[in-house]
Design a protein around this motif. Sequence first.
Motif, PDB file in Angstrom:
ATOM      1  N   TYR A 165       0.846  -1.205   0.000  1.00 44.05           N
ATOM      2  CA  TYR A 165       0.000   0.000   0.000  1.00 44.05           C
ATOM      3  C   TYR A 165       0.876   1.248   0.000  1.00 44.05           C
ATOM      4  CZ  TYR A 165       0.899  -0.281   5.065  1.00 44.05           C
ATOM      5  OH  TYR A 165       1.505  -0.364   6.289  1.00 44.05           O
TER       6      TYR A 165
ATOM      7  N   ASN B 225      -8.174   4.466  -4.744  1.00 44.74           N
ATOM      8  CA  ASN B 225      -9.300   4.783  -3.882  1.00 44.74           C
ATOM      9  C   ASN B 225      -9.049   4.060  -2.566  1.00 44.74           C
ATOM     10  OD1 ASN B 225     -12.094   4.060  -2.704  1.00 44.74           O
ATOM     11  ND2 ASN B 225     -12.562   5.629  -4.233  1.00 44.74           N
ATOM     12  N   ASN B 226      -9.307   4.727  -1.450  1.00 49.05           N
ATOM     13  CA  ASN B 226      -9.007   4.118  -0.155  1.00 49.05           C
ATOM     14  C   ASN B 226      -9.867   2.890   0.129  1.00 49.05           C
ATOM     15  OD1 ASN B 226      -8.813   7.392   0.220  1.00 49.05           O
ATOM     16  ND2 ASN B 226      -7.085   6.319   1.160  1.00 49.05           N
ATOM     17  N   ASP B 227     -11.044   2.816  -0.491  1.00 45.59           N
ATOM     18  CA  ASP B 227     -11.956   1.711  -0.186  1.00 45.59           C
ATOM     19  C   ASP B 227     -12.067   0.675  -1.301  1.00 45.59           C
ATOM     20  OD1 ASP B 227     -12.580   2.961   2.298  1.00 45.59           O
ATOM     21  OD2 ASP B 227     -13.867   4.349   1.180  1.00 45.59           O
TER      22      ASP B 227
ATOM     23  N   PRO C 208      -9.417  -1.505  -2.981  1.00 47.76           N
ATOM     24  CA  PRO C 208      -8.020  -1.909  -3.148  1.00 47.76           C
ATOM     25  C   PRO C 208      -7.770  -2.443  -4.551  1.00 47.76           C
ATOM     26  CG  PRO C 208      -9.221  -3.501  -1.794  1.00 47.76           C
ATOM     27  CD  PRO C 208     -10.128  -2.317  -1.977  1.00 47.76           C
TER      28      PRO C 208
ATOM     29  N   LEU D  98       1.234   5.056   1.481  1.00 46.97           N
ATOM     30  CA  LEU D  98       0.800   5.968   2.549  1.00 46.97           C
ATOM     31  C   LEU D  98       1.854   7.055   2.662  1.00 46.97           C
ATOM     32  CD1 LEU D  98      -1.109   6.708   4.910  1.00 46.97           C
ATOM     33  CD2 LEU D  98       0.264   5.202   6.369  1.00 46.97           C
TER      34      LEU D  98
ATOM     35  N   LEU E 128      -9.612  10.520  -3.265  1.00 54.03           N
ATOM     36  CA  LEU E 128      -8.509   9.756  -2.663  1.00 54.03           C
ATOM     37  C   LEU E 128      -7.879  10.550  -1.517  1.00 54.03           C
ATOM     38  CD1 LEU E 128      -6.574   7.294  -2.781  1.00 54.03           C
ATOM     39  CD2 LEU E 128      -5.235   8.545  -4.483  1.00 54.03           C
ATOM     40  N   ASP E 129      -7.828   9.924  -0.348  1.00 50.63           N
ATOM     41  CA  ASP E 129      -7.241  10.549   0.856  1.00 50.63           C
ATOM     42  C   ASP E 129      -5.823   9.994   1.022  1.00 50.63           C
ATOM     43  OD1 ASP E 129      -6.458  11.392   3.354  1.00 50.63           O
ATOM     44  OD2 ASP E 129      -8.295  10.719   4.376  1.00 50.63           O
TER      45      ASP E 129
ATOM     46  N   SER F  81      -3.636  10.643   3.133  1.00 48.21           N
ATOM     47  CA  SER F  81      -3.183  10.438   4.512  1.00 48.21           C
ATOM     48  C   SER F  81      -3.678   9.091   5.064  1.00 48.21           C
ATOM     49  CB  SER F  81      -3.673  11.578   5.407  1.00 48.21           C
ATOM     50  OG  SER F  81      -5.073  11.481   5.587  1.00 48.21           O
ATOM     51  N   ARG F  82      -4.437   8.390   4.222  1.00 51.37           N
ATOM     52  CA  ARG F  82      -4.845   7.029   4.577  1.00 51.37           C
ATOM     53  C   ARG F  82      -4.231   6.079   3.550  1.00 51.37           C
ATOM     54  NH1 ARG F  82     -10.920   6.709   3.880  1.00 51.37           N
ATOM     55  NH2 ARG F  82     -10.503   4.521   4.349  1.00 51.37           N
ATOM     56  N   PRO F  83      -3.973   4.825   3.906  1.00 50.89           N
ATOM     57  CA  PRO F  83      -3.362   3.912   2.931  1.00 50.89           C
ATOM     58  C   PRO F  83      -4.312   3.585   1.778  1.00 50.89           C
ATOM     59  CG  PRO F  83      -3.947   2.747   4.970  1.00 50.89           C
ATOM     60  CD  PRO F  83      -4.204   4.200   5.224  1.00 50.89           C
ATOM     61  N   PHE F  84      -3.733   3.377   0.610  1.00 54.44           N
ATOM     62  CA  PHE F  84      -4.519   2.806  -0.495  1.00 54.44           C
ATOM     63  C   PHE F  84      -3.648   1.780  -1.215  1.00 54.44           C
ATOM     64  CE2 PHE F  84      -2.749   4.870  -4.327  1.00 54.44           C
ATOM     65  CZ  PHE F  84      -2.055   5.945  -3.778  1.00 54.44           C
TER      66      PHE F  84
END
Lengths: 344, 344
Positions: A5, A114-116, A118, A7, A63-64, A66-69
Motif C-alpha cells: 500500500y 481509492n481508499n476503499d 483496493p 501511505l 482519494l485521501d 493520509s490514509r493507505p490505499f
Amino acid sequence: MKAAYILDGQVSVGEVPDPIPQQGQVLVRTHSCGLCASEAHFLQSGEQVVGLCQKHGGPYAGLDLSRPFVPGHEYVGEVIDYGPNSKKPIRIGRKVTSVPIMRQAGAHSVIGFNNDCPGGFGEYMLLDEDMVIEVPSGLDDDLAAMTEPLAVGLEHARRGLPTNEDTPLVIGCGAIGLGVIVGLKLKGIGPIVAADFHAGRRKAALKMGADIVIDPREMSPYEPIHDLGGRQVNLVYECAGVPGLLQQIIQSVRFDGRIVMGGYCMEPEQILTFSAQNKRLTVYFAGGEEPQDMTLALNTIADGKIDIGSWIGAKIGLGGIAQALAEMSGPEAAIRTVVDPRKF
Amino acid sequence: MKAAYILDGQVSVGEVPDPIPQQGQVLVRTHSCGLCASEAHFLQSGEQVVGLCQKHGGPYAGLDLSRPFVPGHEYVGEVIDYGPNSKKPIRIGRKVTSVPIMRQAGAHSVIGFNNDCPGGFGEYMLLDEDMVIEVPSGLDDDLAAMTEPLAVGLEHARRGLPTNEDTPLVIGCGAIGLGVIVGLKLKGIGPIVAADFHAGRRKAALKMGADIVIDPREMSPYEPIHDLGGRQVNLVYECAGVPGLLQQIIQSVRFDGRIVMGGYCMEPEQILTFSAQNKRLTVYFAGGEEPQDMTLALNTIADGKIDIGSWIGAKIGLGGIAQALAEMSGPEAAIRTVVDPRKF
C-alpha cells in the motif's frame, strides 16, 4: 489480507483490512497485476493529481493520501465470492479482469486509486459485477493482466477516428503507444510511423506492427517520408506525456492534421491557437478505456494475434514493488513488470 | 486609383498604383466592402500578427507593414477586365465576390492583407479568376458584400460536424457567431443556444435563428436548460476570441463535449489537458471559409432566407474608414459598416 500500500508517499507491505463484497460486488483473489507508470506518478506527485481533481474535476478527487490505499489496476484474478443478492454473472473459480471502475453510491471510483477499493497489489480485490469480463481458460495470468494497458491504447487508437486515408504517427512507444499501434493494425490502418528516443522501444513498435520507426534525433517524423513514397503523417498520437509536446506537434504537423492527446500532463499546456487555426487542426483528448476496449484487448491477447508476452519483463512479489517503481523508467526498462500478489 | 491604405499603423486616403491584371486575374471595380474587426486588429497589432506568421507559419508572413497595403476582404465588385490569356469565366459587367485568396507564384496571398493584392477599400481590385463567384443580378451590393463574413460562420458551423443529437452553444454573437447560427439553422440542427453580454447581439442571435439566448452574467449556459426540457449544451462554438475563454469552456462543458475554436487569440492559450482528457473533449480549430462556404452564403443571402440587411449599419466612403475602425467595437456597434470605395 497482505498488500502493498501507499501511505504518505511511501510503499509498504503489510496487513490491510480484508475486502468484504457488498451487493453487486465480486470478491476476487488476485493472480497477477501489471505495474504502471501512473503508480509511480501517484507515489511522487499524488497530492498534485488529487488537488487538480478536487479543483477541476476528475476521478481521483476522493482519494485521501493520509490514509493507505492499495494500487494496481492491471489485474487478473479468480472469482471467490459475491456479495449478497448479486447477479453472479461469472462462476466461482473462473478468472476475470475488468475496467478498474467501481460504482459506489452513484459515483464511479477508480479501483487501485481509492481508499476503499483496493487494487491488484493485495491478495484480494472487489470488482463491480457489471464490469467483469471472463478470461478464457488456459490463458496465462500475466498475459491476461496486459488486457487493461492494451485497452487504453486501443481506446486512443479509435478516438482519432482513423481511416484508410490516414498516415498515423505514434509518439512514445511505451505500453500506451504500443497499444495504439496494435489498435491501428487491427483496423487495417497504415502505414504506421512510430517515434521514440529509445532503440528498444522502437524495436517493440516494429514487433507490434509499426511500418517505419524513427529516432526523432535523427529525422523529423513530420516531413514527407521517402520510404513511404513521400507520404506525410497527418494523424499524430501523443503517447509520451511530455510537457510542451502538444504545442510542438501543433507547430510541426501538416495542414488539416489531427492529434490524439493521450499522454497525461499535470501542468497547464501552452498552445498557440492561432497556429492550430491556420492549419485547421483537430485535437481529440483521450482518456482511458471503455468496456468495449477491454473486450477487444482480451480477445486480441487470447487469439495470440500479437506477441504481448514481449511486453513483460520481471515477475515480482509484493516485496519488490517499491524498488520496481523506483526503477521503472529509462531506456532499458521492460514495458511491464508484473506482480504476483500471492508472493512476497 | 483612390484607396484607403494602412501604413505604419495609420489609415490614409490617397492615390495608390492602379492594379494591372495578369494572366488568370480579374480586374474588378469595387462597389461595396464590409469593415471587419480584423482590419482594426491589423491597425493596432499588425506587427504581432505578421511576426507570429513569420515565426510559426501563417498567411500574413509576407505582409510588409513599412509599405502601404489596401485592406478590405468582404467585397463585391463589377468585372472590368481580365489579364491576357485568361479563361474569363464571368462576363464583363457582371458582379462577383470571392474567397479573398490570390494564388501567386505557387503560394496563396490574402487579398487585403498583402502589399500587392489591394483589398476592397480601393476603387479597383484584382481577383483570382478561379475563385470568383457571380452575384445574382438584382442583389443589392451591400447585402452581397456580407457573403464573406457569413461564409466564415458557415465554415465554423460545419467544422464542428454537428448532428441532430447535438445541442450547440454559440459564444459571441458578432458576425462570426451569427453566421454559425445561420449555418446550424440551415442544417436543421437545434435547439441553438447563444450567449453574449450585449442585449443587441442577443437580439440579433434570435433573429438569425437562435432558440435560447443567454446573458452569461445571469446564468451559466453549461447547466441543464430548463426551457429546453433540461437539455445541456455539448457543442460549443467560441466566436469571441477572448483570451482564456478556451480553458473556461474546457472547464465548464460536459463530458464528451466538442469545442469549435473560431475566435482568434494571438497570445498562447493555457489549457489544462488533464481536464480535457478526463472529459474526453474534442477541439476543432476553425480558420476561414472555403469556396463551398462562399457559394452557400451567397445563395442563402440571395434567397432571402435570412435578414442579412439587419447586419448593416452605416454606409460610408473611403474618408470615413479611419473613424469607423476606431469606433467599431462596443455594445451599440452595428454588425457591419459598409464602405463604398467609389465615394470619399
